[in-house]
Scaffold this motif. Structure first.
Motif: not given
Length: 455
Positions: A99, A101, A103-104, A182
């Protein structure tokens, strides 16, 4: 239970992933430290999934069989060397990015992915993972986590511990734990993620990691190259850069012996005899201003300095630095050491190394991540057994680092090479407490036995 019985159980559950070929068993005995176990392990298990890891550990726990976890085998402390009666559990085939991300600013990865492969994949998203060991092209993220690796960029961007939010950990009995979080913040309970980072495979097997990412740094990179008459002067100059409040992304020091060996490896013209080289890079919007200020400090400290904004020149100089290990390998068997001192004591540590060289009649090629006080002295010898004189000199070198307020290892770990000194740095009470903690995770003591702790 006999080795044959254990092998039968492994093959029944894992089939062709159980490897007993001569080449694989021989390779599992050693890492890049130049040292090997006394004999071959009973098998190499090439895990391809978390289920494979759990199956292996359940069998190992049930039969009392030791397990040594391996990645790419690039460690420098003997921590992943598997020996007789042990299962070498290879995670190299678990190399997926699960994964990303943007945005994170996180990625979830399997442990077998190489640093360089991860870097290329993240760059497509405008992201990067900051840990940058010299072995980035051949070392795995899981191995980085196991050893608490550092690298060239950690002077500005931190070490592996600063860039991991969570890990998935399989315990010795096969149970799977998901540690960490996370989110940017998270203080629920004890920080077991940080405990696992740098634990060298004695607490469990890392089968996944949630990584803290950064966006690619905008602007150009400037490279500052400086030569000094000796390593001590170069080290003092690097300490002056830090004391001036300047923050390079990379600040590396090569002493005369290491520089000469690298030039020979790369077929470059021989460097000036006795001269030490400092390579510094600055990045971000203020890269040029920072480089000019750093250059002024180095010149004031006696350096001959050049500044460049040419990316090719920067890559050339960093290639020289990253070629240390193959250059040392050409000279013989290498005991590659890894001590850290406070940055203000870097010059003093080089002085102590020079004294040890004179006292024992040795040449100890030394490089340093000068921005954070981490030195890599190299002891070169013939054969496979470390001569007594080398251990005696290394003993003095370790004590010199401790005397200066430093530590036995900044990024390579303890493995088998530094077990005998660990209690000296920790003290008996902390050493005993750490052993007790390890037994909570692994009551039978089957994970990487003989590594890190020894009576």
């Amino acid at each position: 239970m006999s080795d044959a019985d254990v092998l039968a159980l492994l093959r029944a559950d894992l089939g062709e992933r159980v490897d007993t070929t001569d080449a694989s068993l021989e390779a599992a005995r050693a890492d890049k430290s130049g040292h090997a176990s006394t004999g071959r392990p009973l098998a190499v298990v090439h895990a391809q999934s978390v289920d494979d890891v759990q199956a292996t550990l359940r069998i190992a726990s049930r039969t009392g069989t030791p397990v040594v976890t391996r990645g790419a085998g690039t460690g420098l402390a003997g921590g992943a060397n598997a020996g007789p009666g042990e299962i070498a559990l290879s995670l190299r085939r678990m190399d997926r990015i699960l994964e990303v991300r943007p945005d994170d600013l996180i990625a979830v990865v399997e442990p077998g992915i190489l640093n360089a492969e991860l870097g290329r994949a993240l760059a497509e998203h405008g992201l990067w993972w900051a840990p940058d060991p010299a072995s980035r092209d051949i070392s795995t993220v899981g191995g980085n986590i196991a050893t608490g690796a550092g690298g060239l960029l950690c002077t500005k961007y931190g070490v592996v511990r600063d860039a991991v939010l969570g890990v998935d950990l399989v315990l010795a009995d096969g149970r799977l734990l998901r540690l960490g979080h996370r989110t940017v913040k998270g203080v629920t309970g004890l920080d077991l993620t940080s405990l696992v980072i740098g634990s060298e495979g004695i607490l469990g097997v890392v089968v996944g990691a949630t990584l803290k990412l950064r966006r690619l740094i905008p602007g150009q990179v400037c490279t500052v190259a400086a030569t000094f008459t000796d390593a001590g002067s170069a080290a003092t100059a690097c300490s002056a850069v830090t004391a001036a409040g300047l923050q390079p992304a990379i600040m590396e020091l090569l002493d005369a012996a290491s520089l000469a060996a690298i030039h020979a490896l790369l077929s470059l013209a021989p460097p000036t005899p006795g001269a030490a080289q400092v390579t510094i890079q600055t990045d971000g919007p203020t890269a040029e201003t920072d480089a000019a200020a750093i250059a002024a400090v180095l010149r004031a400290a006696g350096g001959t300095v050049a500044v460049s904004t040419d990316p090719a020149e920067g890559d050339r100089l960093l290639t020289i630095r990253r070629s240390l290990h193959p250059a040392m390998a050409r000279l013989g068997t290498t005991l590659i050491e890894d001590v850290s001192v406070p940055r203000s004591e870097l010059g003093s540590m080089f002085t102590r190394i020079a004294e040890i060289e004179r006292r024992y009649g040795l040449v100890i090629p030394t490089v340093a991540h000068a921005g954070d006080g981490n030195l890599h002295p190299n002891f070169i010898f013939s054969g496979t057994e470390v001569p007594d004189i080398v251990w005696q000199a290394a003993d003095e070198l370790f004590h010199a680092a401790l005397d200066l307020g430093g530590t036995l290892t900044g990024e390579h770990g303890i493995g088998v090479l530094k077990r005998r000194w660990l209690a000296e740095e920790l003290g008996e009470d902390q050493w005993d407490l750490q052993r007790q903690i390890a037994r909570v995770f692994d009551p039978q003591g089957i994970l990487n036995p003989g590594k890190v702790f020894t009576p």
